[in-house]
Design a protein around this motif. Structure first.
Motif, short mmCIF file in Angstrom:
data_model
loop_
_atom_site.label_atom_id
_atom_site.label_comp_id
_atom_site.label_asym_id
_atom_site.label_seq_id
_atom_site.Cartn_x
_atom_site.Cartn_y
_atom_site.Cartn_z
N VAL A 220 -20.21 -12.11 22.41
CA VAL A 220 -20.04 -13.24 23.33
C VAL A 220 -18.58 -13.65 23.46
CG1 VAL A 220 -20.65 -15.66 23.76
CG2 VAL A 220 -22.37 -14.06 22.88
N ASP A 221 -17.85 -13.66 22.36
CA ASP A 221 -16.48 -14.17 22.40
C ASP A 221 -15.43 -13.10 22.66
OD1 ASP A 221 -17.50 -16.66 21.83
OD2 ASP A 221 -17.19 -16.49 19.66
N LEU A 222 -15.76 -11.84 22.38
CA LEU A 222 -14.77 -10.78 22.56
C LEU A 222 -15.11 -9.84 23.72
CD1 LEU A 222 -14.03 -9.80 18.84
CD2 LEU A 222 -12.78 -11.38 20.31
N ARG A 223 -16.29 -9.23 23.67
CA ARG A 223 -16.59 -8.21 24.68
C ARG A 223 -16.98 -8.79 26.03
NH1 ARG A 223 -19.97 -3.62 21.20
NH2 ARG A 223 -18.31 -3.17 19.69
N LEU A 224 -17.72 -9.88 26.05
CA LEU A 224 -18.12 -10.47 27.33
C LEU A 224 -16.92 -10.94 28.15
CD1 LEU A 224 -20.25 -11.42 29.33
CD2 LEU A 224 -20.47 -13.54 28.00
N PRO A 225 -15.97 -11.71 27.57
CA PRO A 225 -14.82 -12.13 28.38
C PRO A 225 -13.99 -10.96 28.90
CG PRO A 225 -14.99 -13.48 26.40
CD PRO A 225 -15.96 -12.35 26.24
#
Length: 348
Positions: free
Chosen positions: A63-68
């Motif tokens: 959620v915090d690394l790959r999604l953005p």
């Protein structure tokens, strides 16, 4: 035997390419979410996407690394693809690239000046500095290119952009030479990377991207007429000067937002429109749509390569794009067919 009209065949072909491009982009987006250089493997990533379960570390990575960074790859790639197609259409130059208008150099100078004189290098601060520098550079290009009563020609735009780019790069180098601390912060941004981006940064540049896309849609017909020549465009009721001015504004919004997110990414504004023209021909509306999709796809592929080629470390995205873009540019230059912008009716 009844023949399919030529226009219908074109619409069928465009629809087919659009469906394939959409499916490809969906597949690449999923790949961007499940593939990485860390300790989270593909099976764990797929399970998270399917049921949303997992420990706090898995949730943080997804959620915090790959999604953005997946969202930024999609948005920045599409923005640079659109900007490149707009610029090439407005200047009738298939080698025109978003850096020609001084946007990249202006963004870099904004980042350097902000870090040096305001003593802040936070992610949102760098984002704001880059956007401000990009908009300032574009405004200066427009003022210089339209400084006389002569019409705003492609040559005047490009010459103004090249001149200001050289000036901004010189100023940036001068400031960097006098401040080692600024150079340490700047060198990571200038390489071009999607690492460390956040959803908050995406929200920050959302308005600029949205306005740029709206202007692009409104410019489709005027730019299509401009491709037939300034005189024909004027006869059809479209002002070439006004069309190029609005094009410059759209290119600035799209490129400035993309550059502020992931640094000055080169060659993407050249590669995506070239791929779109090769697939759909001279129809500008189809070119713009496919340039956006191609730009997003190329950016995701480059980001995946950046994560994996030196795993567990990351390579700069701009370096991978340059490795592909350089040979392709040589191929385009050596090919007379590729070096022409075809328009309906056979005009170049």
């Amino acid at each position: 035997m009844q023949r399919t009209p030529l226009g219908s065949r074109h619409r069928i072909t465009t629809a087919g390419f659009s469906i394939l491009a959409f499916l490809l982009l969906c597949g690449l987006s999923i790949a961007s979410m499940v593939i990485g250089g860390g300790d989270i493997g593909i099976p764990e990533s797929i399970r998270f996407l399917l049921d949303g379960g997992g420990d706090s570390h898995l949730t943080m990575v997804m959620v915090d690394l790959r999604l953005p960074r997946t969202l930024v790859a999609l948005l920045a790639g599409a923005a640079l693809g659109l900007a490149g197609c707009l610029l090439q259409s407005a200047t009738r130059n298939p080698l025109a690239e978003t850096g020609l208008l001084g946007v990249n150099a202006g963004a870099a100078l904004g980042v350097v000046a902000g870090i040096t004189f305001l003593a802040t290098d936070g992610a949102l601060a760098v984002l704001g500095f880059a956007l401000l520098g990009a908009f300032t550079a574009s405004g200066a290009v427009l003022l210089i290119a339209a400084g006389s009563r002569a019409r705003l020609s492609p040559l005047r735009l490009i010459l103004a952009g090249v001149a200001l780019s050289a000036t901004f790069r010189g100023l940036s180098s001068f400031i960097l030479m006098s401040s080692a601390a600024t150079y340490d912060s700047y060198r990571f941004w200038v390489l071009g990377s999607l690492s460390g981006v956040t959803l908050e940064q995406v929200v920050w540049v959302g308005p600029a991207l949205g306005v740029g896309v709206v202007i692009t849609v409104l410019l489709t017909r005027p730019l299509g007429a401009l491709g037939l020549g300034d005189d024909v465009a004027s006869a059809l009721g479209h002002s070439p000067k006004r069309t190029r001015a609005y094009t410059t504004i759209a290119v600035t919004l799209l490129t400035g937002a993309a550059v502020s997110l992931c640094g000055p990414i080169g060659f993407l504004g050249l590669l995506a429109p070239f791929a779109a023209r090769a697939l759909v021909g001279p129809r500008l509306g189809a070119q713009l749509a496919l340039s956006a999709v191609a730009g997003a796809a190329i950016m995701i592929v480059a980001d995946l390569g950046a994560r994996l080629v030196l795993a567990p470390y990351e390579a700069p995205v701009s370096v991978l794009l340059a490795a592909v873009g350089g040979p392709l540019l040589i191929l385009i230059v050596r090919s007379s067919r590729m070096l022409s912008l075809r328009v309906p009716g056979g005009a170049a």
